[in-house]
Enzyme design. Sequence first.
Site, PDB file in Angstrom:
ATOM      1  N   GLY A 151      76.464   6.303 -27.875  1.00  0.00           N
ATOM      2  CA  GLY A 151      75.420   7.206 -28.365  1.00  0.00           C
ATOM      3  C   GLY A 151      74.941   8.147 -27.282  1.00  0.00           C
ATOM      4  O   GLY A 151      75.738   8.788 -26.600  1.00  0.00           O
ATOM      5  N   ARG A 196      86.553   9.567 -28.196  1.00  0.00           N
ATOM      6  CA  ARG A 196      86.869   8.503 -29.169  1.00  0.00           C
ATOM      7  C   ARG A 196      88.295   8.603 -29.674  1.00  0.00           C
ATOM      8  O   ARG A 196      88.847   7.629 -30.183  1.00  0.00           O
ATOM      9  CB  ARG A 196      85.892   8.562 -30.349  1.00  0.00           C
ATOM     10  CG  ARG A 196      84.535   8.094 -29.901  1.00  0.00           C
ATOM     11  CD  ARG A 196      83.518   8.158 -30.966  1.00  0.00           C
ATOM     12  NE  ARG A 196      82.219   7.995 -30.330  1.00  0.00           N
ATOM     13  CZ  ARG A 196      81.067   8.070 -30.935  1.00  0.00           C
ATOM     14  NH1 ARG A 196      81.036   8.318 -32.226  1.00  0.00           N
ATOM     15  NH2 ARG A 196      79.949   7.908 -30.273  1.00  0.00           N
ATOM     16  N   GLY A 205      75.867   1.479 -31.800  1.00  0.00           N
ATOM     17  CA  GLY A 205      75.325   0.443 -32.694  1.00  0.00           C
ATOM     18  C   GLY A 205      76.097  -0.854 -32.575  1.00  0.00           C
ATOM     19  O   GLY A 205      75.513  -1.939 -32.459  1.00  0.00           O
ATOM     20  N   LYS A 214      64.096   4.689 -29.981  1.00  0.00           N
ATOM     21  CA  LYS A 214      63.818   3.761 -31.089  1.00  0.00           C
ATOM     22  C   LYS A 214      63.923   2.293 -30.697  1.00  0.00           C
ATOM     23  O   LYS A 214      65.016   1.779 -30.469  1.00  0.00           O
ATOM     24  CB  LYS A 214      64.768   4.058 -32.238  1.00  0.00           C
ATOM     25  CG  LYS A 214      64.378   5.320 -32.982  1.00  0.00           C
ATOM     26  CD  LYS A 214      65.384   5.680 -34.029  1.00  0.00           C
ATOM     27  CE  LYS A 214      66.312   6.760 -33.578  1.00  0.00           C
ATOM     28  NZ  LYS A 214      67.638   6.490 -33.243  1.00  0.00           N
TER      29      LYS A 214
HETATM   30  P1  AMP Z   1      67.929   6.378 -28.859  1.00  0.00           P
HETATM   31  O1  AMP Z   1      68.844   6.974 -29.918  1.00  0.00           O
HETATM   32  O2  AMP Z   1      66.941   5.432 -29.407  1.00  0.00           O
HETATM   33  O3  AMP Z   1      68.692   5.865 -27.671  1.00  0.00           O
HETATM   34  O4  AMP Z   1      67.065   7.604 -28.337  1.00  0.00           O
HETATM   35  C1  AMP Z   1      67.581   8.692 -27.603  1.00  0.00           C
HETATM   36  C2  AMP Z   1      66.526   9.767 -27.573  1.00  0.00           C
HETATM   37  O5  AMP Z   1      65.359   9.239 -26.975  1.00  0.00           O
HETATM   38  C3  AMP Z   1      66.863  11.005 -26.767  1.00  0.00           C
HETATM   39  O6  AMP Z   1      67.066  12.074 -27.644  1.00  0.00           O
HETATM   40  C4  AMP Z   1      65.621  11.226 -25.890  1.00  0.00           C
HETATM   41  O7  AMP Z   1      65.176  12.566 -25.911  1.00  0.00           O
HETATM   42  C5  AMP Z   1      64.595  10.344 -26.547  1.00  0.00           C
HETATM   43  N1  AMP Z   1      63.540   9.883 -25.632  1.00  0.00           N
HETATM   44  C6  AMP Z   1      63.689   9.242 -24.472  1.00  0.00           C
HETATM   45  N2  AMP Z   1      62.490   9.025 -23.888  1.00  0.00           N
HETATM   46  C7  AMP Z   1      61.549   9.531 -24.727  1.00  0.00           C
HETATM   47  C8  AMP Z   1      60.120   9.622 -24.692  1.00  0.00           C
HETATM   48  N3  AMP Z   1      59.421   9.140 -23.661  1.00  0.00           N
HETATM   49  N4  AMP Z   1      59.510  10.215 -25.726  1.00  0.00           N
HETATM   50  C9  AMP Z   1      60.217  10.712 -26.769  1.00  0.00           C
HETATM   51  N5  AMP Z   1      61.554  10.654 -26.862  1.00  0.00           N
HETATM   52  C10 AMP Z   1      62.221  10.076 -25.848  1.00  0.00           C
END
Ligand code: AMP
Length: 408
Positions: free
Chosen positions: A366, A41, A389, A202
């Site tokens: 991210g 960044r 974001g 999420k």
């Molecule tokens: P996000 O910030 O929403 O993009 O989420 C990223 C996180 O999602 C990473 O730390 C992954 O470990 C987690 N992740 C991806 N697939 C899964 C899953 N099937 N179950 C739980 N966590 C997950």
Amino acid sequence: MKLKSIREVKKLKGKKVLLRVAYDVPLKKSGQGWKVSDDRRITETIPTINYLLKNSCKIVILSWLSRPDGKVVEKYKMDPVAKTLSKLINQPVKKLDDCVGPKVFSKIEAMESGEILMLENVRFYPEEMAENKMFSALLVHGLDLICFDAFGHAHRVHSSTTGITKLIPTYAGFLLDKEIKALSRISKKPKRPLVIVLGGAKISDKINTLKKLVKIADKVLIGGGLANVFLKALRVPIGNSFIEDVFVDKARRKKVNYVTLARKIYKRNKSKIVLPVDLVAGNKIDKHSLVEVVDFTDKDAINQRWKFLDIGPKTIKNYQEHIKTAKTIFFNGPMGVFEVDKFSNGTKKISQAVAKSSATTVIGGGDTEIVASKYRLEKKFNHISTGGGASMEFLAGKELPALKHIKK
Ligand code: AMP
């Protein structure tokens, strides 16, 4: 969207410029202090800094770092950031201990052409978090114009984003311009087929972008925790898998049920949304977990206490085929818990397939940035966004509030 570029400033020579950047970098412990563990960044803003230096500007750098919540937090001081920038550009960067106040103003007043000052983390002030007119005015005190290069912070309504841009002339830096152009290649007249790969945990962060992208995409490949929501919506048993199914929106006092929403989105876009046909399940999220591939042709196969933690081999193959046909790809979010080796195969294979593709490839910030660096693929994508974001909101069709006063 056309932005007023810093290149358009006619009499830039010798001006005092507030360079607003998003130096929200990861840190790691180093002796008694901290150091920057990933400088992307910072390096991404160097073309803008060089341009300002070429024009003999006096550069005052402003950013926030992490979430100190309006208090001074030792770990989040900007000193390691100033040090890293100084090394990268091979020039002194003087770090100040505040971002407003008489001492700061007199230092800015006394600046020489080509000098660079870095202000302290603006989030040490509670006035930063909402737009505060007085505080915004102090942030631009004694400065001629703003060069806004903080794409990663442009979706926030803060004193140092929307607040300052209302007060003095503001122009886009080169990174901001590059981000908007790259993301517009996805949202405006993409070369087809346009394939979107969405994962991560999420769904609340991604649902609006998903709703918008599914309209313009040819295929949307879903993995990670996001897939669990869709599978539950289709009544596939998901055992003890991570799922964000209900969200309580306190501001609007209403509940959002993502499973119902996912069912609606799926029904309307059956021909576009591609879901896993098999997943890798484990009994816990660590390297000692037992592992089993679950094929959905057998609905009883999932043990109710197990979790889905990665996409399975058939799904990987199917997603790779879709990726091969694409002319434009947007990839955001891992396909599984890639931090644990046993559950990283899907993310590794899919990110490699995107990297290998001859399509225009844009990846979200991210965790997707971390994925790219873990598999050493950073140079293989056309664009890696510096703002997770912000890029998701831009692709969801929302106007990034900080850009309102930079638009032509
Ligand atoms: P996000 O910030 O929403 O993009 O989420 C990223 C996180 O999602 C990473 O730390 C992954 O470990 C987690 N992740 C991806 N697939 C899964 C899953 N099937 N179950 C739980 N966590 C997950």
